[in-house]
Design a protein around this motif. Structure first.
Motif, PDB file in Angstrom:
ATOM      1  N   VAL A 153       0.843  -1.199   0.000  1.00 30.81           N
ATOM      2  CA  VAL A 153       0.000   0.000   0.000  1.00 30.81           C
ATOM      3  C   VAL A 153       0.874   1.243   0.000  1.00 30.81           C
ATOM      4  O   VAL A 153       1.668   1.461   0.920  1.00 30.81           O
ATOM      5  CB  VAL A 153      -0.942   0.020   1.210  1.00 30.81           C
ATOM      6  CG1 VAL A 153      -1.771   1.300   1.212  1.00 30.81           C
ATOM      7  CG2 VAL A 153      -1.852  -1.193   1.191  1.00 30.81           C
ATOM      8  N   GLU A 154       0.739   2.052  -1.038  1.00 34.57           N
ATOM      9  CA  GLU A 154       1.455   3.319  -1.084  1.00 34.57           C
ATOM     10  C   GLU A 154       0.604   4.375  -0.415  1.00 34.57           C
ATOM     11  O   GLU A 154      -0.530   4.623  -0.825  1.00 34.57           O
ATOM     12  CB  GLU A 154       1.783   3.717  -2.531  1.00 34.57           C
ATOM     13  CG  GLU A 154       2.638   4.959  -2.616  1.00 34.57           C
ATOM     14  CD  GLU A 154       3.197   5.189  -4.003  1.00 34.57           C
ATOM     15  OE1 GLU A 154       3.729   6.288  -4.249  1.00 34.57           O
ATOM     16  OE2 GLU A 154       3.116   4.266  -4.837  1.00 34.57           O
ATOM     17  N   ARG A 155       1.130   4.999   0.604  1.00 34.21           N
ATOM     18  CA  ARG A 155       0.355   5.947   1.385  1.00 34.21           C
ATOM     19  C   ARG A 155       0.544   7.374   0.879  1.00 34.21           C
ATOM     20  O   ARG A 155       1.603   7.716   0.353  1.00 34.21           O
ATOM     21  CB  ARG A 155       0.743   5.857   2.864  1.00 34.21           C
ATOM     22  CG  ARG A 155       0.296   4.539   3.512  1.00 34.21           C
ATOM     23  CD  ARG A 155       1.097   4.210   4.746  1.00 34.21           C
ATOM     24  NE  ARG A 155       1.137   5.335   5.674  1.00 34.21           N
ATOM     25  CZ  ARG A 155       2.082   5.508   6.594  1.00 34.21           C
ATOM     26  NH1 ARG A 155       3.062   4.614   6.675  1.00 34.21           N
ATOM     27  NH2 ARG A 155       2.057   6.535   7.403  1.00 34.21           N
ATOM     28  N   TYR A 156      -0.478   8.182   1.040  1.00 39.05           N
ATOM     29  CA  TYR A 156      -0.421   9.571   0.625  1.00 39.05           C
ATOM     30  C   TYR A 156       0.181  10.428   1.739  1.00 39.05           C
ATOM     31  O   TYR A 156       0.136  10.067   2.918  1.00 39.05           O
ATOM     32  CB  TYR A 156      -1.800  10.101   0.243  1.00 39.05           C
ATOM     33  CG  TYR A 156      -2.857   9.936   1.326  1.00 39.05           C
ATOM     34  CD1 TYR A 156      -2.990  10.887   2.334  1.00 39.05           C
ATOM     35  CD2 TYR A 156      -3.728   8.853   1.322  1.00 39.05           C
ATOM     36  CE1 TYR A 156      -3.956  10.747   3.325  1.00 39.05           C
ATOM     37  CE2 TYR A 156      -4.692   8.697   2.304  1.00 39.05           C
ATOM     38  CZ  TYR A 156      -4.799   9.659   3.301  1.00 39.05           C
ATOM     39  OH  TYR A 156      -5.751   9.522   4.277  1.00 39.05           O
ATOM     40  N   ALA A 157       0.718  11.556   1.353  1.00 37.17           N
ATOM     41  CA  ALA A 157       1.268  12.488   2.334  1.00 37.17           C
ATOM     42  C   ALA A 157       0.149  13.340   2.904  1.00 37.17           C
ATOM     43  O   ALA A 157      -0.764  13.743   2.188  1.00 37.17           O
ATOM     44  CB  ALA A 157       2.330  13.379   1.691  1.00 37.17           C
ATOM     45  N   VAL A 158       0.228  13.609   4.188  1.00 35.39           N
ATOM     46  CA  VAL A 158      -0.801  14.394   4.869  1.00 35.39           C
ATOM     47  C   VAL A 158      -0.199  15.724   5.309  1.00 35.39           C
ATOM     48  O   VAL A 158       0.904  15.764   5.848  1.00 35.39           O
ATOM     49  CB  VAL A 158      -1.358  13.641   6.100  1.00 35.39           C
ATOM     50  CG1 VAL A 158      -2.424  14.482   6.801  1.00 35.39           C
ATOM     51  CG2 VAL A 158      -1.907  12.296   5.687  1.00 35.39           C
ATOM     52  N   GLU A 159      -0.913  16.786   5.061  1.00 35.75           N
ATOM     53  CA  GLU A 159      -0.448  18.124   5.469  1.00 35.75           C
ATOM     54  C   GLU A 159      -1.396  18.719   6.491  1.00 35.75           C
ATOM     55  O   GLU A 159      -2.579  18.405   6.493  1.00 35.75           O
ATOM     56  CB  GLU A 159      -0.362  19.051   4.253  1.00 35.75           C
ATOM     57  CG  GLU A 159       0.635  18.566   3.191  1.00 35.75           C
ATOM     58  CD  GLU A 159       0.674  19.481   1.992  1.00 35.75           C
ATOM     59  OE1 GLU A 159      -0.124  20.451   1.962  1.00 35.75           O
ATOM     60  OE2 GLU A 159       1.496  19.240   1.100  1.00 35.75           O
TER      61      GLU A 159
END
Length: 459
Positions: free
Chosen positions: A453-459
Motif C-alpha cells: 500500500v502506497e500511502r499519501y502524504a498528509v499536510e
C-alpha cells in the motif's frame, strides 16, 4: 459508508456556497495511447470521441440516485448525436465492477465508486486513467475546466501522485436535527460533551433518545468522534489519524471523546433501530431520537420521511471543553461521490465527455436543487432554494470560515467495513472505548505496515 458515506477545503468554498445561497458494445472511441488517459484533440475535446459509440456508466444507486448522471447523459447525447449512454444503477460496486477490472475483463467506462461496498482505490490505482487532461480541457461554460471548480477539491482524487478520481458532491458533516423541535423545547444543540449528556437525560425524560444508529451506518459515529477530536485537539489529531500514525487513536482528544460516547451509550441514550434506513426513519419521522450524525446526502436520502414541520438542519459537533484548539464553528466538509474512469475501458473518451457535461454549472445547479447538497462546481448553489437543509449547510460553512477540515484515510484505504463492525460493537455496548480505540488502531497499523500500500502524504 452506506448510500453515501475528502485535503483541506479552504475559505473559498464557504464564500462561494453562501453567496448565491455488463461490457460495453458498439463502436468505441479510441482508447488512450498510454495507460493513463486520452489526449484532447486540437479543438480541446471530445478527446477523439467516435460517433456513433456507446458509453457505459455504473452508478451507485444511493441517496443521490442515478438521475443526475442520466440527465448529463441526455445532454451529452443531444450534443453528440449517435453517442448513447447506458447508466446502470448498482448498490454493490465491488461485486459488479471488481471482476470486470481483472485481466481479461472489460471494465465499464465510468464508475461512481460509492456506498458501503466500494472499490479500494488505493490498491487498484493503476487500473484507472489519469484525469489531468480532462481538468485542463475547455469547460462547456467557457474557460479551463479545473478553474471552474472549488479550490483544492481535486486533492481527494489523487492517489500515488496521480489524479484518477473526481469527487462530485460536497458533503458538509454535522449533527442533523429538527430546528423546530429544538426551538419549541428551548434547546440548543450542545457545544460540549457534558452538555450533550445533559440533553440526553432531558430526552430520556420525554421517552426519547439522544442518538439512533443502524447496522450499516454505525461508523457515522466514527466521523462524529473524529471531527470532535480534531476540533478539540487541533490539526495534530487529524494529521496523526490520517497518517495512520502509531498511537493516533490514543491521543487524549480522541480517547476523551470516545469515553464521552461510552458514557452516553451506558446511560441508555442511544438506540439501535435495525438497518440504517429504519434507524434514520425512527429518528426523523417517529422523532425517537434528537440527533443524527451524517453528511449532506441525508436530506435527499430521507426526503420522503421528513415531516412537514421538521425544519431539518445541521449544526456543528461538540467538543470536550469550551476552549478547543479549533473553534466550535470549525466543520468537517469533503468532496464525495467518487467517479473513476478505468484505463482499459472501451470508451474512455466517452467517459471524459460525460464527466465534462456533469461539471457544467447548469448540471451542478440542478443537482444541488434536487438533492440540497453543493457540488464541486463553483457558483452553482441555486439562489432561490430556501430549504433549511441547504441553508444550514451554507451557514455552517460561512461560520467556519477558514476552519474547514477533512481527512480521507477511511475511504482511501478501504477501512469502512471493518470500522463499521467495530463501531456497531461499541454502540451496542459490547466493547468499551479503550477496546474500540485498540481495534481501530490495529486497522491503521495493518495498512501502515503493508508494503503493498502506497500511502499519501498528509499536510
Amino acid at each position: 459508508m452506506p448510500r453515501p458515506s475528502r485535503r483541506q477545503l479552504l475559505t473559498a468554498f464557504a464564500v462561494a456556497a453562501v453567496g448565491p445561497l455488463a461490457a460495453c458494445t458498439g463502436t468505441p472511441s479510441p482508447g488512450p495511447s498510454s495507460p493513463t488517459s486520452p489526449s484532447p484533440s486540437p479543438s480541446g475535446l471530445p478527446f477523439g470521441l467516435v460517433t456513433p459509440s456507446r458509453v457505459e456508466a455504473v452508478v451507485f444507486d444511493g441517496a443521490f440516485g442515478v438521475g443526475y448522471v442520466e440527465a448529463a447523459a441526455a445532454t451529452m447525447s443531444a450534443n453528440h448525436p449517435g453517442v448513447t449512454v447506458r447508466v446502470r444503477p448498482v448498490q454493490d460496486i465491488i461485486a459488479v465492477v471488481e471482476p470486470r477490472l481483472a485481466e481479461g475483463g472489460t471494465p465499464p467506462d465510468l464508475v461512481d465508486n460509492s456506498g458501503a461496498r466500494l472499490l479500494p482505490v488505493a490498491k487498484l490505482a493503476d487500473q484507472f486513467a489519469e484525469l489531468d487532461d480532462l481538468m485542463d480541457s475547455a469547460s462547456l461554460d467557457g474557460g479551463v475546466l479545473r478553474d471552474t471548480l472549488q479550490h483544492d477539491v481535486l486533492a481527494t482524487g489523487t492517489f500515488n501522485d496521480r489524479l484518477i478520481a473526481l469527487n462530485y458532491a460536497l458533503s458538509v458533516f454535522g449533527l442533523w436535527h429538527s430546528a423546530a423541535d429544538f426551538a419549541a423545547a428551548g434547546w440548543e444543540v450542545p457545544r460540549t460533551w457534558d452538555r450533550m449528556f445533559e440533553l440526553g437525560a432531558a430526552a430520556k425524560e420525554q421517552g426519547r433518545f439522544l442518538f439512533a444508529w443502524g447496522d450499516e451506518a454505525a461508523d457515522y459515529y466514527q466521523e462524529l468522534a473524529i471531527a470532535s477530536a480534531v476540533k478539540e485537539g487541533g490539526h495534530e489529531v487529524r494529521i496523526a489519524l490520517d497518517s495512520l500514525a502509531e498511537g493516533a487513536w490514543s491521543h487524549p482528544a480522541v480517547t476523551g471523546v470516545l469515553e464521552q460516547l461510552e458514557a452516553i451509550v451506558a446511560a441508555g441514550f442511544v438506540v439501535h433501530r435495525g438497518d440504517y434506513l429504519a434507524a434514520q426513519a425512527s429518528w426523523l419521522k417517529d422523532r425517537a431520537a434528537l440527533l443524527y450524525p451524517a453528511g449532506s446526502w441525508l436530506p435527499t436520502e430521507m426526503s420522503e420521511q421528513i415531516p412537514a414541520d421538521y425544519e431539518l438542519s445541521v449544526a456543528p459537533v461538540p467538543t470536550l471543553t469550551a476552549a478547543p484548539v479549533l473553534p466550535h464553528a470549525a466543520v468537517h466538509a469533503t468532496p464525495t461521490e467518487q467517479f473513476l474512469v478505468p484505463r482499459r475501458a472501451s470508451n474512455v473518451a466517452g467517459a471524459f465527455e460525460l464527466l465534462r457535461t456533469m461539471l457544467t454549472r447548469e448540471a451542478a445547479t440542478e443537482f444541488s436543487r434536487e438533492h440540497l447538497v453543493p457540488t464541486i462546481v463553483r457558483e452553482s448553489v441555486p439562489a432561490d432554494v430556501t430549504d433549511t437543509a441547504l441553508t444550514s449547510q451554507a451557514r455552517l460553512l460561512a461560520d467556519a470560515g477558514a476552519n474547514v477540515f477533512s481527512w480521507r484515510f477511511v475511504a482511501h484505504y478501504g477501512l469502512s467495513g471493518e470500522s463499521n463492525v467495530a463501531w456497531a460493537d461499541f454502540l451496542s455496548g459490547q466493547i468499551t472505548a479503550s477496546v474500540l480505540a485498540a481495534r481501530l488502531q490495529t486497522l491503521a497499523n495493518r495498512v501502515r505496515n503493508d508494503p503493498a500500500v502506497e500511502r499519501y502524504a498528509v499536510e
